[in-house]
Design a protein around this motif. Structure first.
Motif, PDB file in Angstrom:
ATOM      1  N   VAL A 122       0.862  -1.174   0.000  1.00 24.61           N
ATOM      2  CA  VAL A 122       0.000   0.000   0.000  1.00 24.61           C
ATOM      3  C   VAL A 122       0.903   1.229   0.000  1.00 24.61           C
ATOM      4  O   VAL A 122       1.769   1.366   0.865  1.00 24.61           O
ATOM      5  CB  VAL A 122      -0.923   0.024   1.232  1.00 24.61           C
ATOM      6  CG1 VAL A 122      -1.825   1.262   1.204  1.00 24.61           C
ATOM      7  CG2 VAL A 122      -1.762  -1.245   1.315  1.00 24.61           C
ATOM      8  N   LEU A 123       0.699   2.117  -0.983  1.00 29.55           N
ATOM      9  CA  LEU A 123       1.498   3.335  -1.072  1.00 29.55           C
ATOM     10  C   LEU A 123       0.688   4.525  -0.572  1.00 29.55           C
ATOM     11  O   LEU A 123      -0.416   4.786  -1.064  1.00 29.55           O
ATOM     12  CB  LEU A 123       1.940   3.579  -2.520  1.00 29.55           C
ATOM     13  CG  LEU A 123       2.833   2.491  -3.145  1.00 29.55           C
ATOM     14  CD1 LEU A 123       3.155   2.851  -4.589  1.00 29.55           C
ATOM     15  CD2 LEU A 123       4.106   2.290  -2.337  1.00 29.55           C
ATOM     16  N   ILE A 124       1.260   5.240   0.382  1.00 28.41           N
ATOM     17  CA  ILE A 124       0.605   6.415   0.956  1.00 28.41           C
ATOM     18  C   ILE A 124       0.690   7.604   0.003  1.00 28.41           C
ATOM     19  O   ILE A 124      -0.203   8.443  -0.050  1.00 28.41           O
ATOM     20  CB  ILE A 124       1.267   6.756   2.313  1.00 28.41           C
ATOM     21  CG1 ILE A 124       1.008   5.638   3.317  1.00 28.41           C
ATOM     22  CG2 ILE A 124       0.784   8.098   2.852  1.00 28.41           C
ATOM     23  CD1 ILE A 124      -0.446   5.469   3.687  1.00 28.41           C
ATOM     24  N   ASP A 125       1.789   7.697  -0.733  1.00 30.58           N
ATOM     25  CA  ASP A 125       2.014   8.768  -1.696  1.00 30.58           C
ATOM     26  C   ASP A 125       3.027   8.272  -2.716  1.00 30.58           C
ATOM     27  O   ASP A 125       3.367   7.083  -2.727  1.00 30.58           O
ATOM     28  CB  ASP A 125       2.491  10.052  -0.996  1.00 30.58           C
ATOM     29  CG  ASP A 125       3.706   9.815  -0.099  1.00 30.58           C
ATOM     30  OD1 ASP A 125       4.612   9.052  -0.508  1.00 30.58           O
ATOM     31  OD2 ASP A 125       3.775  10.389   1.008  1.00 30.58           O
ATOM     32  N   SER A 126       3.524   9.167  -3.547  1.00 28.14           N
ATOM     33  CA  SER A 126       4.500   8.767  -4.564  1.00 28.14           C
ATOM     34  C   SER A 126       5.872   9.379  -4.306  1.00 28.14           C
ATOM     35  O   SER A 126       6.697   9.472  -5.216  1.00 28.14           O
ATOM     36  CB  SER A 126       3.998   9.153  -5.962  1.00 28.14           C
ATOM     37  OG  SER A 126       3.674  10.535  -6.032  1.00 28.14           O
ATOM     38  N   GLN A 127       6.127   9.781  -3.071  1.00 28.04           N
ATOM     39  CA  GLN A 127       7.416  10.375  -2.733  1.00 28.04           C
ATOM     40  C   GLN A 127       8.549   9.357  -2.912  1.00 28.04           C
ATOM     41  O   GLN A 127       8.365   8.150  -2.721  1.00 28.04           O
ATOM     42  CB  GLN A 127       7.397  10.875  -1.287  1.00 28.04           C
ATOM     43  CG  GLN A 127       6.393  11.977  -1.009  1.00 28.04           C
ATOM     44  CD  GLN A 127       6.788  13.328  -1.572  1.00 28.04           C
ATOM     45  OE1 GLN A 127       7.922  13.523  -2.017  1.00 28.04           O
ATOM     46  NE2 GLN A 127       5.865  14.270  -1.546  1.00 28.04           N
ATOM     47  N   ILE A 128       9.727   9.847  -3.254  1.00 25.28           N
ATOM     48  CA  ILE A 128      10.885   8.988  -3.482  1.00 25.28           C
ATOM     49  C   ILE A 128      11.162   8.096  -2.272  1.00 25.28           C
ATOM     50  O   ILE A 128      11.465   6.904  -2.419  1.00 25.28           O
ATOM     51  CB  ILE A 128      12.118   9.845  -3.833  1.00 25.28           C
ATOM     52  CG1 ILE A 128      12.010  10.332  -5.284  1.00 25.28           C
ATOM     53  CG2 ILE A 128      13.417   9.073  -3.631  1.00 25.28           C
ATOM     54  CD1 ILE A 128      13.119  11.271  -5.710  1.00 25.28           C
TER      55      ILE A 128
END
Length: 305
Positions: free
Chosen positions: A85-91
């Protein structure tokens, strides 16, 4: 419900590789009472065998190697990680996907449509992974609706949009959209116990406040102690709120917010920036948190709800 903090640091970890700030210098030379931290990620399970990974940091390989429940059990290639699960697309939350490219099947990745767009355009990790294991994308709801993850039994997930900014590389960096950043409630169906996870949190919107009030445990944004912390450290003039992070101190800060929650709620800060004085366990700032019943996450912290 079982929760494992794989990494508790913000982008760059602690110490950051090129940083000579007050904290990084002292932790390297053994002059500070504290712990080193890798970049933020957690894993959640109901049975201790099948885990949902939240975020894939650049440190994911060492994090999983230190986490025995994720090790292969059967056959030549295997893993305890069954979905991401990705919370955002930050590096600092997505680069680790490249380290998972040896998967023997497509990675089941749950994220918002805006994150999917970022990871197929400005930072095209999904496109790159198609040359290796591939990706099965599952779009997340942004209104708090529930979804389940096949194989992660007895857990139900509720995701909602948070006010934040897309990463600097995003085509819509200066045009915010719902889904650039999300918070997630993880609920164990059989017990009703709830975790609220929001490592990037810039504003306590009504739906965020409601999720916090209903949770038994919080893992929330602990990036900065002060709004102008980066400037005080001599690093840059960026302000905490401008970067999408609610500072702990000051009126309306995270400490004040958490102070209004039920006493029985377990309150834990995660995604701690290397400049934050709370990393020093002997600091007055850390003592203030302790007195308020607020914990600071560290790599390897295990929580059972």
């Amino acid at each position: 419900m079982k929760i494992r903090v794989l990494g508790a640091g913000a982008g760059g970890g602690f110490p950051q590789w090129n940083c000579n700030c007050h904290n990084c210098r002292r932790i390297r030379h053994g002059e500070m009472q504290g712990k080193k931290r890798t970049q933020s990620s957690i894993a959640v399970s109901s049975d201790g065998r099948r885990w949902a990974l939240f975020n894939a940091s650049p440190d994911i390989r060492s994090q999983l190697e230190a986490f025995q429940d994720s090790w292969p059990r059967e056959g030549v290639r295997d893993t305890g990680i069954h979905a991401i699960v990705l919370i955002d697309s930050q590096i600092d939350h997505t680069t680790g996907l490249l380290m998972l490219r040896e998967s023997t099947k497509p990675l089941d990745i749950y994220c918002s449509e805006m994150v999917r767009q970022d990871l197929t355009s400005g930072f095209p990790l999904f496109n790159m992974l198609q040359h290796y294991c591939g990706v099965n994308h599952h779009e997340l709801p942004l209104d708090g609706s529930a979804f389940s993850i096949p194989g992660i039994d007895d857990l139900r997930f509720h995701s909602h949009s948070l006010k934040s900014k897309a990463p600097p590389y995003s085509p819509h960096r200066h045009d915010p959209h719902d889904g650039d950043n999300i918070g997630v409630v993880v609920e164990q169906v059989s017990t009703g116990r709830k975790l609220y996870y929001a490592p990037g949190l810039g504003e306590i919107e009504p739906h965020v406040a409601a999720a916090m009030q209903a949770a038994d445990c919080l893992l929330v944004d602990g990036t900065f102690w002060q709004h102008d912390e980066m400037g005080r450290a001599g690093i840059c003039e960026k302000l905490a709120l401008d970067m999408g992070h609610l500072p702990q101190s000051g009126p309306g800060g995270m400490m004040e917010t958490l102070g209004g929650l039920p006493a029985a709620t377990r309150k834990i800060l995660i995604h701690i920036n290397n400049t934050n004085p709370i990393l020093d366990e002997a600091s007055s700032e850390r003592q203030q948190l302790t007195a308020a019943g607020i914990e600071v996450a560290y790599d390897g912290l295990e929580i059972t709800l």
